[in-house]
Design an enzyme around this catalytic site. Structure first.
Site, PDB file in Angstrom:
ATOM      1  N   TYR A  86       8.361 -10.902   8.292  1.00 16.16           N
ATOM      2  CA  TYR A  86       7.672 -12.156   7.997  1.00 16.16           C
ATOM      3  C   TYR A  86       6.794 -11.602   6.520  1.00 16.16           C
ATOM      4  CZ  TYR A  86       3.960 -15.674   8.502  1.00 16.16           C
ATOM      5  OH  TYR A  86       3.280 -17.055   8.421  1.00 16.16           O
ATOM      6  N   SER A 117      10.506  -6.955  13.416  1.00 18.25           N
ATOM      7  CA  SER A 117       9.086  -7.932  13.711  1.00 18.25           C
ATOM      8  C   SER A 117       9.928  -9.395  13.390  1.00 18.25           C
ATOM      9  CB  SER A 117       8.307  -7.382  12.090  1.00 18.25           C
ATOM     10  OG  SER A 117       7.192  -8.484  12.261  1.00 18.25           O
ATOM     11  N   GLN A 118       9.664 -10.104  12.401  1.00 14.18           N
ATOM     12  CA  GLN A 118      10.184 -11.592  12.100  1.00 14.18           C
ATOM     13  C   GLN A 118      11.683 -11.378  12.290  1.00 14.18           C
ATOM     14  OE1 GLN A 118       9.307 -15.273   9.627  1.00 14.18           O
ATOM     15  NE2 GLN A 118      10.823 -13.668   8.342  1.00 14.18           N
ATOM     16  N   ASP A 127       2.103  -0.788  19.430  1.00 13.27           N
ATOM     17  CA  ASP A 127       2.094  -1.938  18.204  1.00 13.27           C
ATOM     18  C   ASP A 127       1.116  -3.135  18.658  1.00 13.27           C
ATOM     19  OD1 ASP A 127       2.802  -4.161  16.622  1.00 13.27           O
ATOM     20  OD2 ASP A 127       5.201  -3.992  17.052  1.00 13.27           O
ATOM     21  N   HIS A 162       3.942  -0.919  14.647  1.00 10.72           N
ATOM     22  CA  HIS A 162       4.693  -1.921  14.443  1.00 10.72           C
ATOM     23  C   HIS A 162       5.804  -1.428  13.499  1.00 10.72           C
ATOM     24  CE1 HIS A 162       5.918  -5.918  14.119  1.00 10.72           C
ATOM     25  NE2 HIS A 162       5.562  -6.168  12.922  1.00 10.72           N
TER      26      HIS A 162
END
Length: 577
Positions: free
Chosen positions: A357, A440-441, A527, A556
């Protein structure tokens, strides 16, 4: 959910020895930007906002902010501690972990730094900070100023693991607290009645008497256990406190345990999981879910991709040629990526990497080896794919949320399919061996690509995936729920029911059952951006061959070990081992 502690199986060595701990305020002053004036004890920070030093700033109103920021806090150090500070060599300041780089000032004097700033940037996001404060640097019985300059390059940022402490150096250093689970990833399987051991070591030269506490909460904040016990620990002993928790539900749990005595206190945090593969978060697609995505793919197929490859000589190496790739996706949006192909002629397996992201994929984004083609795709609104769609950050995730046919992720998901179209258009790509991966994204987009293009993806490797199990997500993480709260409750642009209905079309847990490729998922147990609960909500709905790896100390960002494990999985599933 009912929880009880049945027994303390073994009560042994706890150690707290050292002088009383200085208490810091729960909220510190905080300011984004950078000025060395902020280190000056006389600087007026009355106009600054406040923030907790126990979690990243993204969760406290600074979502997606990267760069410099400063923390300042004013506190007293009792004059009664001066004698022991002189005796034991000063005070020890523990700041926990800081993402990524810090320079720490005590009353205007630099007392320590960890990591390096650009252009020689080195992140130390997972390194605990411990700095010595000399006795003559302390204003005994008067206000002292601690200022911490932080630089964050990407992802999470700030002081985040806590608890922050300041205590007499020496004796407290001889106290060692640690989780002692036999499972190296702290994932407990089997009976719902579990043992939860912690290790306590007293390296002092005298017995410590005090109190041991342990608190266990679920990742939804429900208290599972809260224990207090008087302890007396002889010198130079180590032992295990083994607690038994009963009737556990599958999920993730946060533990805070510590010791407090007349002379010292110390605290430790850790997280563990119980049977995460049994977390139940059923898919809840809308009745027209399949038709919705079939129509999107048909619409994409009607857009002429107009693939263009531009060789970038300055980026090429003896092993790889690198190209800038342009193409048109849903809505005729122009998107770009970077194509890395071995110089040696032949047909090669390919890996497409999709972005996190607000992140940008730039060359050389990753080198998968001389026997792979790599393709780094920037979806719309990211990196060099902002010509036609550029809502910016924060706010990207809310773009056109009112209309699912125009929602930002409808186009973004189709961009991933267009990226696979590009790979399949290339004669040097072995189209029987195409993989997708991202974090992540990018982890969510990996799920999406493998689900919506399930006949062409041979293997996938998502890491800490985003965009999953939204109703639970907004309960276990501050962001992105805080953006939606403002959207719904302040701006009143949609109701929560309408929001969740739209998001159900894009929730990767609803797409997960469509995946046919073997899947490996990496998870950071601590995370707080994409908590493990939402990772497993999607993972548990995958029906193809799958495997997960949990890193107990990772947030993360995952350690380099996952890159090795991911590539070994990809190579094995593509028949390259």
């Amino acid at each position: 959910m009912r929880r009880t502690i049945i027994s303390l199986l073994l009560f042994v060595v706890l150690s707290a020895s050292g002088a009383a701990q200085v208490l810091f305020p729960e909220q510190w002053k905080f300011q984004v930007g950078d000025s060395m004036q902020y280190a000056d004890p006389l600087f007026n920070d009355s106009g600054w906002k406040t923030i907790s030093p126990n979690q990243v700033w993204e969760r406290q109103g600074y979502a997606t902010y990267d760069g410099f920021a400063w923390y300042r806090v004013t506190f007293m150090v009792p004059a009664s501690l001066k004698r022991d500070a002189l005796k034991y060599g000063g005070l020890l300041l523990n700041l926990g972990r800081i993402d990524d780089v810090d320079f720490t000032y005590f009353n205007g004097v630099l007392v320590g730094s960890t990591g390096k700033l650009p252009p020689d940037y080195v992140t130390e996001w997972s390194t605990p900070r411990a700095y010595t404060i000399a006795p003559d640097a302390v204003l005994w019985g008067k206000p002292n100023i601690l200022a911490v300059r932080v630089y964050d390059a990407s992802g999470d940022g700030g002081i985040y693991s806590g608890p922050v402490s300041l205590a007499i150096k020496g004796n407290p250093d001889f106290i060692t607290l640690a989780p002692a689970l036999p499972e190296p990833d702290r994932i407990i399987l089997g009976s719902p009645d579990i043992s939860l051991p912690v290790s306590l070591q007293n390296g002092m030269k005298k017995t410590f008497k005090g109190q041991m506490t342990m608190k266990v909460v679920s990742d939804f904040g429900e208290e599972i256990a809260n224990i207090e016990e008087e302890v007396s620990i002889k010198k130079n002993l180590t032992g295990i406190y083994n607690f038994r928790l009963t009737n556990m539900d599958p999920g993730f749990y946060k533990v805070t345990f510590g010791v407090t005595g007349k002379e010292a206190s110390k605290e430790k945090n850790f997280t563990f999981g119980y049977e995460p593969g049994k977390i139940i978060s059923p898919a809840d697609p809308q009745p027209d879910f399949a038709d919705f995505w079939a129509r999107a793919k048909k619409e994409l197929a009607g857009v002429d991709p107009r693939f263009i490859m531009i060789k970038i000589d300055s980026l090429c190496t003896s092993a790889h040629d690198i190209y800038l790739v342009e193409m048109h996706s849903l809505g005729n949006a122009l998107i770009r990526g970077w194509y890395q192909v071995p110089v040696k002629p032949g047909r090669y397996p390919a890996i497409m990497q999709v972005p996190g992201y607000s992140s940008t994929i730039v060359p050389p984004y990753v080198n998968y080896g001389e026997d792979f083609i790599g393709f780094g795709l920037n979806i719309r609104g990211h990196g060099n794919s902002t010509d036609d769609v550029n809502p910016g950050f924060p706010g990207y995730i809310l773009t056109n949320l009112e209309d699912r046919e125009k929602y930002i992720y409808r186009g973004a998901y189709m961009d991933c399919i267009r990226g696979i179209d590009f790979l399949f258009s290339r004669p040097e790509v072995d189209t029987t061996r195409v993989a997708v991966e991202g974090a992540s994204q990018g982890g969510a987009l990996t799920f999406v690509t493998a689900a919506l293009d399930n006949e062409r993806i041979a293997v996938c490797a998502p890491q800490v995936p985003f965009l999953s199990d939204f109703e639970h997500y907004f309960k276990v993480a501050t962001w992105p729920g805080n953006e939606f709260v403002n959207f719904v409750e302040k701006e009143k642009r949609m109701t929560w029911e309408e929001v969740y209905t739209t998001l159900s079309y894009f929730d990767i847990k609803n797409l997960a059952p469509m995946i046919k490729a073997p899947l490996i998922m990496g998870v950071g147990l601590v995370d707080d951006v994409c908590p493990p609960h939402i990772n497993f909500a999607a993972y548990n709905n995958v029906t193809s061959e799958k495997k997960y790896i949990v890193y107990p100390e990772a947030g993360h960002g995952l350690p380099g070990d996952f890159y090795r494990a991911k590539m070994e999985w990809i190579r094995t599933k593509l028949g390259m081992q």
